[in-house]
Design an enzyme around this catalytic site. Structure first.
Site, PDB file in Angstrom:
ATOM      1  N   LYS A  22       0.844  -1.211   0.000  1.00 50.75           N
ATOM      2  CA  LYS A  22       0.000   0.000   0.000  1.00 50.75           C
ATOM      3  C   LYS A  22       0.865   1.241   0.000  1.00 50.75           C
ATOM      4  CE  LYS A  22      -1.814   1.593   4.008  1.00 50.75           C
ATOM      5  NZ  LYS A  22      -1.488   3.006   4.287  1.00 50.75           N
ATOM      6  N   ASN A  23       1.865   1.276   0.893  1.00 52.24           N
ATOM      7  CA  ASN A  23       2.602   2.527   1.073  1.00 52.24           C
ATOM      8  C   ASN A  23       3.622   2.786  -0.039  1.00 52.24           C
ATOM      9  OD1 ASN A  23       1.007   3.031   3.248  1.00 52.24           O
ATOM     10  ND2 ASN A  23       2.477   2.252   4.748  1.00 52.24           N
ATOM     11  N   ARG A  93      -3.728   9.936   3.679  1.00 48.76           N
ATOM     12  CA  ARG A  93      -2.505  10.623   4.088  1.00 48.76           C
ATOM     13  C   ARG A  93      -1.694  10.994   2.849  1.00 48.76           C
ATOM     14  NH1 ARG A  93      -0.409  13.527   7.920  1.00 48.76           N
ATOM     15  NH2 ARG A  93       1.847  13.460   8.038  1.00 48.76           N
ATOM     16  N   ILE A 124       3.873  17.963   9.456  1.00 48.41           N
ATOM     17  CA  ILE A 124       4.503  17.981   8.119  1.00 48.41           C
ATOM     18  C   ILE A 124       5.679  18.953   8.082  1.00 48.41           C
ATOM     19  CG2 ILE A 124       2.367  17.341   6.902  1.00 48.41           C
ATOM     20  CD1 ILE A 124       2.133  20.323   6.066  1.00 48.41           C
ATOM     21  N   ASP A 125       6.229  19.279   9.247  1.00 45.20           N
ATOM     22  CA  ASP A 125       7.335  20.255   9.279  1.00 45.20           C
ATOM     23  C   ASP A 125       8.574  19.793   8.524  1.00 45.20           C
ATOM     24  OD1 ASP A 125       7.255  18.427  11.648  1.00 45.20           O
ATOM     25  OD2 ASP A 125       9.274  19.220  11.884  1.00 45.20           O
ATOM     26  N   GLN A 126       8.814  18.491   8.466  1.00 45.68           N
ATOM     27  CA  GLN A 126       9.988  17.989   7.726  1.00 45.68           C
ATOM     28  C   GLN A 126       9.773  18.086   6.208  1.00 45.68           C
ATOM     29  OE1 GLN A 126      12.982  17.045   9.411  1.00 45.68           O
ATOM     30  NE2 GLN A 126      11.700  18.231  10.824  1.00 45.68           N
ATOM     31  N   ASP A 310       3.594  -0.134  12.005  1.00 43.97           N
ATOM     32  CA  ASP A 310       2.341  -0.624  11.413  1.00 43.97           C
ATOM     33  C   ASP A 310       2.042  -2.059  11.840  1.00 43.97           C
ATOM     34  OD1 ASP A 310       2.749   1.144   8.248  1.00 43.97           O
ATOM     35  OD2 ASP A 310       2.133   1.793  10.247  1.00 43.97           O
ATOM     36  N   ILE A 332       6.948   5.771  17.466  1.00 41.14           N
ATOM     37  CA  ILE A 332       6.770   6.560  16.248  1.00 41.14           C
ATOM     38  C   ILE A 332       5.576   7.500  16.335  1.00 41.14           C
ATOM     39  CG2 ILE A 332       6.470   6.449  13.729  1.00 41.14           C
ATOM     40  CD1 ILE A 332       9.085   5.179  14.580  1.00 41.14           C
ATOM     41  N   ARG A 402      -9.199   0.146   3.703  1.00 38.79           N
ATOM     42  CA  ARG A 402      -8.246   1.141   3.177  1.00 38.79           C
ATOM     43  C   ARG A 402      -6.916   0.464   2.835  1.00 38.79           C
ATOM     44  NH1 ARG A 402      -7.751   6.422   6.805  1.00 38.79           N
ATOM     45  NH2 ARG A 402      -6.057   6.662   5.297  1.00 38.79           N
TER      46      ARG A 402
HETATM   47  C1  EPZ Z   1       3.880   6.546   6.652  1.00 45.79           C
HETATM   48  O1  EPZ Z   1       3.188   7.573   7.335  1.00 45.79           O
HETATM   49  C2  EPZ Z   1       2.858   5.445   6.420  1.00 45.79           C
HETATM   50  N1  EPZ Z   1       1.788   5.954   5.581  1.00 45.79           N
HETATM   51  C3  EPZ Z   1       2.307   4.963   7.758  1.00 45.79           C
HETATM   52  O2  EPZ Z   1       1.452   3.863   7.469  1.00 45.79           O
HETATM   53  C4  EPZ Z   1       3.460   4.474   8.620  1.00 45.79           C
HETATM   54  O3  EPZ Z   1       2.955   4.134   9.892  1.00 45.79           O
HETATM   55  C5  EPZ Z   1       4.514   5.571   8.763  1.00 45.79           C
HETATM   56  O4  EPZ Z   1       4.940   6.009   7.456  1.00 45.79           O
HETATM   57  C6  EPZ Z   1       5.743   5.096   9.518  1.00 45.79           C
HETATM   58  O5  EPZ Z   1       6.293   3.997   8.862  1.00 45.79           O
HETATM   59  C7  EPZ Z   1       2.022   6.058   4.242  1.00 45.79           C
HETATM   60  O6  EPZ Z   1       3.094   5.726   3.757  1.00 45.79           O
HETATM   61  C8  EPZ Z   1       0.881   6.554   3.414  1.00 45.79           C
HETATM   62  P1  EPZ Z   1       6.259   9.517   9.022  1.00 45.79           P
HETATM   63  P2  EPZ Z   1       3.899   9.038   7.476  1.00 45.79           P
HETATM   64  O7  EPZ Z   1       6.319  10.770   8.254  1.00 45.79           O
HETATM   65  O8  EPZ Z   1       4.656   9.318   6.243  1.00 45.79           O
HETATM   66  C9  EPZ Z   1       6.454  12.550  12.645  1.00 45.79           C
HETATM   67  C10 EPZ Z   1      -0.404   2.495   7.727  1.00 45.79           C
HETATM   68  O9  EPZ Z   1      -1.001   1.974   8.684  1.00 45.79           O
HETATM   69  N2  EPZ Z   1       6.664  13.557  11.597  1.00 45.79           N
HETATM   70  O10 EPZ Z   1       7.386   8.532   8.926  1.00 45.79           O
HETATM   71  O11 EPZ Z   1       2.881   9.981   7.941  1.00 45.79           O
HETATM   72  C11 EPZ Z   1       5.037  12.003  12.585  1.00 45.79           C
HETATM   73  O12 EPZ Z   1       4.165  12.828  13.299  1.00 45.79           O
HETATM   74  C12 EPZ Z   1       0.062   3.928   7.836  1.00 45.79           C
HETATM   75  O13 EPZ Z   1      -0.140   1.932   6.633  1.00 45.79           O
HETATM   76  C13 EPZ Z   1       6.969  14.853  11.992  1.00 45.79           C
HETATM   77  O14 EPZ Z   1       7.064  15.166  13.177  1.00 45.79           O
HETATM   78  O15 EPZ Z   1       4.920   8.713   8.668  1.00 45.79           O
HETATM   79  C14 EPZ Z   1       5.186  10.639  13.205  1.00 45.79           C
HETATM   80  O16 EPZ Z   1       5.127  10.760  14.611  1.00 45.79           O
HETATM   81  C15 EPZ Z   1      -0.213   4.530   9.192  1.00 45.79           C
HETATM   82  N3  EPZ Z   1       7.148  15.786  11.021  1.00 45.79           N
HETATM   83  C16 EPZ Z   1       6.588  10.208  12.780  1.00 45.79           C
HETATM   84  O17 EPZ Z   1       7.270  11.410  12.403  1.00 45.79           O
HETATM   85  C17 EPZ Z   1       7.045  15.479   9.694  1.00 45.79           C
HETATM   86  O18 EPZ Z   1       7.224  16.393   8.852  1.00 45.79           O
HETATM   87  C18 EPZ Z   1       6.641   9.266  11.608  1.00 45.79           C
HETATM   88  O19 EPZ Z   1       5.960   9.889  10.552  1.00 45.79           O
HETATM   89  C19 EPZ Z   1       6.744  14.159   9.331  1.00 45.79           C
HETATM   90  C20 EPZ Z   1       6.565  13.209  10.299  1.00 45.79           C
END
Ligand code: EPZ
Length: 432
Positions: A22-23, A93, A124-126, A310, A332, A402
């Site tokens: 999916k991802n 997302r 989304i700050d990163q 996940d 996470i 989903r």
């Molecule tokens: C992706 O989410 C996946 N979704 C998630 O899968 C997965 O759990 C996650 O990566 C971690 O592996 C998709 O790929 C569509 P992150 P994403 O950016 O990109 C913080 C599922 O069940 N963060 O790695 O949103 C954030 O808040 C879903 O399949 C910031 O602080 O994950 C989180 O605590 C759920 N600032 C952590 O980092 C940022 O700019 C990890 O987020 C970005 C992220």
């Protein structure tokens, strides 16, 4: 509205085909918009998050043709720099990957704030840090993210992420792939779906090196061509079936997997007493045998190659009937234990303190009416229901759909007893 009615207590046996990741799919589909010719993408999972992403790219002018059960052709030649609809992007997302695509193609983009499972802040700050470094100003107004480069196109940059964010890594790759010069991104996510996206873009003619390591180097190219590409299998879908057979007992063979991607999962389940074997006749398969009650263990979710977040909910569900107490640390996301209250309805003994849960194994869970609150929570309720005595009714299965293609059908093929019922949408009145 649908609900699953699960009669638990039956072992799982047989083969199950694991679908595309999916991802990876929700990143590769928008990336196909950057090509100058059509792309054929194989092993695309038929799940709602993919359906929404295909609707989004159609709104932008792409033509999408289904040319096989899991094969699509995306023709991006009619694509325009327009905003996808607010409500559509909020459904998922990954809708915010359109930002990276449009910044990469046009130097500007307006996309609504994303949706996604309610498991934490999901900042989304990163992403913004990366876009700023590449020369785009970013501001959030009226629910939309506005990103634009004054020069009308992005320039290369050296970006050091504060944390290995999957989404930010994807978005910055998409934004940088056409930027003339070398972009370096450090402290990136290393998940298999990051490597899959880079491989897809390189098949289109991009020049991306280092995906899967801590540093990705991108040499911008002038154009990307069409290609045919097959998405990697979903390590989390595979892991979910491993959790299921751990909860029920039995022996299943996962077909169409990449065993290497599963090592971060199988290593942990071996600690729980699950045995894994190769299939001598199929290098893309792994056999899982769960003959005994699972043993307790401790889990700490981490970025790949750590134990995947996940997998946290579905593994906790299997640990509910383990021999002894287990500790589950979710590092996470801030709020990824919401499903625990539903498991307690089935007799689970779990205490949650912040980002840590202590799971006291009980002999058996008992079936109960429960409700999913996010994708992996729904899968966890299914895992618990399969191993429980009696009948469990699971509502909120739209969350499950989903991310899992034909979940009840695949489990049924392994011997599970699951009925899919359509029930009227009942507004639960606020009481008290
Ligand atoms: C992706 O989410 C996946 N979704 C998630 O899968 C997965 O759990 C996650 O990566 C971690 O592996 C998709 O790929 C569509 P992150 P994403 O950016 O990109 C913080 C599922 O069940 N963060 O790695 O949103 C954030 O808040 C879903 O399949 C910031 O602080 O994950 C989180 O605590 C759920 N600032 C952590 O980092 C940022 O700019 C990890 O987020 C970005 C992220």
């Amino acid at each position: 509205m649908l609900k699953y009615v699960v009669t638990g207590g039956r072992q799982l046996h047989g083969d199950v085909a694991i679908g595309g990741a999916k991802n990876a799919a929700v990143a590769i589909i928008p990336a196909a918009l950057m090509a100058s010719e059509p792309c054929v993408i194989e092993n695309v999972p038929r799940i709602n998050d993919v359906t929404v992403m295909l609707e989004i790219i159609r709104e932008l002018g792409a033509k999408v043709r289904l040319i096989g059960k899991n094969t699509i052709e995306i023709d991006p030649r009619g694509v325009k720099n327009v905003s996808p609809s607010y409500e559509l992007v909020r459904k998922t997302r990954a809708g915010y990957y359109i930002l990276g695509v449009q910044l990469g193609m046009y130097g500007s983009s307006i996309v609504s704030m994303p949706g996604g499972c309610d498991i934490g802040v999901r900042a989304i700050d990163q992403h913004i840090k990366g876009f700023n470094a590449l020369g785009a100003e970013v501001k959030v107004e009226s629910g939309f993210i506005h990103a634009a480069s004054a020069a009308g196109k992005l320039h290369p940059a050296h970006i050091y992420l504060d944390q290995p964010s999957v989404g930010a890594t994807v978005n910055i790759i998409l934004a940088a792939v056409l930027a003339e010069g070398q972009t370096i991104i450090e402290n990136v996510a290393k998940e298999p779906h990051i490597v899959d996206l880079a491989n897809f873009l390189n098949t289109m003619g991009a020049n991306i090196r280092g995906a899967g390591t801590d540093v990705i180097k991108i040499q911008g190219v002038k154009r990307l061509g069409g290609c045919t590409y097959s998405i990697i299998p979903d390590q989390i879908e595979a892991g979910t079936f491993i959790s299921a057979v751990t909860a029920t007992g039995g022996e299943i063979t996962l077909r169409g997997v990449i065993p290497k991607h599963l090592e971060c999962i199988t290593a942990k389940f071996q600690e729980m007493g699950v045995e894994f074997f190769d299939d001598p006749n199929d290098p893309d398969a792994i056999v899982c045998r769960a003959e005994h009650r699972p043993m307790r263990t401790n889990i700490k979710t981490l970025p790949y190659p750590g134990f995947p977040t996940d997998m946290q909910a579905v593994t906790t569900a299997a640990l509910c009937t383990a021999s002894g107490a287990s500790m589950v640390s979710e590092t996470i996301f801030e709020n990824r234990f919401r499903y625990v209250e539903e498991l307690k309805r089935m007799g689970a003994q779990i205490q949650v303190e912040g980002k840590v849960a202590v799971v006291e194994g009980v002999d058996r869970l008992t079936g109960a009416p429960v409700r999913a609150c996010d994708l992996r929570a729904g899968a966890a309720l299914m895992v618990a229901a399969l191993g429980a005595d009696g009948v469990t009714e699971i509502e909120g299965v739209n969350f499950i759909e989903r991310g899992y293609e034909d979940f009840p059908g695949k489990l049924g093929g392994l011997g599970a007893n699951i009925k899919v019922l359509t029930v009227p949408d009942v507004e639960t009145a606020e009481v008290g």
